[in-house]
Design a protein around this motif. Structure first.
Motif, PDB file in Angstrom:
ATOM      1  N   GLY A 170       3.642  -6.688  -6.523  1.00 34.21           N
ATOM      2  CA  GLY A 170       5.095  -6.568  -6.525  1.00 34.21           C
ATOM      3  C   GLY A 170       5.645  -6.372  -5.123  1.00 34.21           C
ATOM      4  N   ASN A 171       4.797  -5.905  -4.220  1.00 36.73           N
ATOM      5  CA  ASN A 171       5.180  -5.682  -2.823  1.00 36.73           C
ATOM      6  C   ASN A 171       4.217  -6.440  -1.928  1.00 36.73           C
ATOM      7  N   PHE A 172       4.734  -7.345  -1.143  1.00 40.54           N
ATOM      8  CA  PHE A 172       3.860  -8.115  -0.239  1.00 40.54           C
ATOM      9  C   PHE A 172       4.671  -8.606   0.963  1.00 40.54           C
ATOM     10  N   PHE A 173       3.918  -9.091   1.947  1.00 44.35           N
ATOM     11  CA  PHE A 173       4.501  -9.479   3.229  1.00 44.35           C
ATOM     12  C   PHE A 173       3.558 -10.527   3.830  1.00 44.35           C
ATOM     13  N   GLY A 174       4.116 -11.570   4.430  1.00 40.39           N
ATOM     14  CA  GLY A 174       3.272 -12.608   5.003  1.00 40.39           C
ATOM     15  C   GLY A 174       4.015 -13.593   5.859  1.00 40.39           C
ATOM     16  N   LEU A 175       3.265 -14.467   6.492  1.00 42.36           N
ATOM     17  CA  LEU A 175       3.839 -15.531   7.307  1.00 42.36           C
ATOM     18  C   LEU A 175       2.778 -16.612   7.502  1.00 42.36           C
ATOM     19  N   TYR A 176       3.217 -17.805   7.835  1.00 40.48           N
ATOM     20  CA  TYR A 176       2.314 -18.887   8.180  1.00 40.48           C
ATOM     21  C   TYR A 176       3.051 -19.885   9.086  1.00 40.48           C
ATOM     22  N   LYS A 177       2.290 -20.518   9.941  1.00 41.54           N
ATOM     23  CA  LYS A 177       2.899 -21.460  10.890  1.00 41.54           C
ATOM     24  C   LYS A 177       3.221 -22.765  10.192  1.00 41.54           C
ATOM     25  N   ILE A 178       4.411 -23.271  10.422  1.00 44.56           N
ATOM     26  CA  ILE A 178       4.853 -24.528   9.818  1.00 44.56           C
ATOM     27  C   ILE A 178       4.401 -25.708  10.685  1.00 44.56           C
ATOM     28  N   ARG A 185       0.857  -1.188   0.000  1.00 41.59           N
ATOM     29  CA  ARG A 185       0.000   0.000   0.000  1.00 41.59           C
ATOM     30  C   ARG A 185       0.888   1.231   0.000  1.00 41.59           C
ATOM     31  N   ILE A 186       0.602   2.134  -0.912  1.00 40.38           N
ATOM     32  CA  ILE A 186       1.416   3.341  -1.031  1.00 40.38           C
ATOM     33  C   ILE A 186       0.926   4.375  -0.031  1.00 40.38           C
ATOM     34  N   VAL A 187       1.820   4.803   0.850  1.00 41.48           N
ATOM     35  CA  VAL A 187       1.511   5.832   1.846  1.00 41.48           C
ATOM     36  C   VAL A 187       2.419   7.027   1.574  1.00 41.48           C
ATOM     37  N   HIS A 188       1.822   8.206   1.442  1.00 39.87           N
ATOM     38  CA  HIS A 188       2.594   9.398   1.095  1.00 39.87           C
ATOM     39  C   HIS A 188       3.207  10.014   2.354  1.00 39.87           C
ATOM     40  N   TRP A 243       0.345  -1.971   4.853  1.00 42.20           N
ATOM     41  CA  TRP A 243      -0.115  -3.014   3.945  1.00 42.20           C
ATOM     42  C   TRP A 243      -1.626  -3.037   3.827  1.00 42.20           C
ATOM     43  N   GLU A 244      -2.099  -3.684   2.749  1.00 48.84           N
ATOM     44  CA  GLU A 244      -3.524  -3.912   2.553  1.00 48.84           C
ATOM     45  C   GLU A 244      -3.869  -5.326   3.040  1.00 48.84           C
ATOM     46  N   PRO A 245      -4.670  -5.466   4.125  1.00 46.00           N
ATOM     47  CA  PRO A 245      -4.945  -6.796   4.669  1.00 46.00           C
ATOM     48  C   PRO A 245      -6.135  -7.518   4.030  1.00 46.00           C
ATOM     49  N   LYS A 246      -6.904  -6.829   3.173  1.00 46.56           N
ATOM     50  CA  LYS A 246      -8.109  -7.457   2.625  1.00 46.56           C
ATOM     51  C   LYS A 246      -8.234  -7.344   1.115  1.00 46.56           C
ATOM     52  N   ALA A 247      -7.476  -6.495   0.475  1.00 44.10           N
ATOM     53  CA  ALA A 247      -7.601  -6.310  -0.970  1.00 44.10           C
ATOM     54  C   ALA A 247      -7.042  -7.507  -1.728  1.00 44.10           C
TER      55      ALA A 247
END
Length: 278
Positions: A270-278, A141-144, A153-157
């Motif tokens: 092109g820009n993202f961030f995440g995690l998940y439990k193994i 998400r672009i923040v000026h 970040w955008e959590p639902k888009a």
């Protein structure tokens, strides 16, 4: 049975109880002939004992009983198979009814997200069970705010989502895990340099803020440079991906920093961030 009379035989006389002679019962010139009825009876009895098609009746009965046992066993197996088929039909009917009632919930737990790793597109599909697996995937998400190095970040888009014991904190852009364990954490950033120079560079950092600790803990870090050698003073797109398995504690907050946030591309994927439990 006939007897050959050419050979003479001594005459046979019958004597009565008084000792007197009696005339022979048969003419002297005839020789009595006897058959062997007992032998014939023996042969006949042997032929009768053979019974059914050359096999004794007792053996035939045993074979018949064996055939009956085999057919009884086959009938019992067929009955069991029919019972199992009926049970399977009942189970399938119950599953179909359950699926009809829980279809909406199942759809909400099936998530797809897309991310890039070293320029290669990977599609990862998650099926989250009833007890939802801790996972999250948020988009750029672009923040000026040029001075804000910690990204939002955008959590639902689009394909973004949060699930289970993971929450997105809109106030500071963190992914908070509410369950300790081993997690795969990843992040990708894409920067566009309009006037790229040989000395151009940027830093990409993933760090965590842990409850009860004032110091930030760096989880992953990358420094990119030297990507504008081929085309100096022109536009150039550079990207970086970080990812790895990391041990996270309950209530940990994970963040992403970029040294040049104003150069970030406007691409959500092109820009993202995440995690998940193994």
């Amino acid at each position: 049975m006939s007897c050959d009379q050419r050979y003479p035989f001594p005459q046979v006389f019958l004597v009565d109880e008084g000792g007197g002679q009696r005339s022979p019962a048969t003419p002297p010139n005839l020789i009595p002939c006897w058959s062997f009825p007992q032998a014939r009876e023996t042969v006949r009895s042997h032929s009768k004992s053979r019974g059914c098609m050359g096999v004794s009746c007792s053996a035939a009965m045993i074979v018949l009983m064996l055939f009956l046992l085999v057919f009884a066993a086959l009938g019992f197996e067929a009955w069991q198979i029919l019972r199992l088929q009926e049970k399977l039909k009942n189970v399938e009917k119950v599953r179909t009814d359950t699926h009809t009632h829980t279809h909406t919930h199942t759809q909400s737990t099936l998530q797809n997200f897309v991310f890039f790793k070293n320029g290669i597109l990977h599609c990862v599909e998650y099926f989250l069970e009833k007890t939802k697996k801790p996972a999250a995937h948020v988009l750029g998400r672009i923040v000026h705010q040029p001075s804000q190095m910690t990204l939002r970040w955008e959590p639902k888009a689009g394909q973004a989502f949060t699930s289970g014991e993971v929450a997105y904190k809109i106030e500071d852009g963190a992914l908070q895990v509410n369950e300790s364990g081993l997690y795969h954490v990843y992040s990708r950033v894409e920067l566009i340099f309009k006037n790229c120079q040989p000395t151009s560079s940027f830093d990409h950092v993933v760090f965590v803020r842990r409850a009860g600790q004032s110091k930030l803990l760096t989880l992953m870090e990358a420094h990119r440079s030297g990507f504008c050698v081929q085309k100096p003073n022109g536009p150039w797109t550079a990207e970086n991906y970080l990812g790895g398995g990391l041990q996270l504690m309950k209530f940990d907050r994970v963040y992403v920093n970029v040294s040049h946030p104003t150069y970030l591309s406007h691409s959500h994927y092109g820009n993202f961030f995440g995690l998940y439990k193994i």
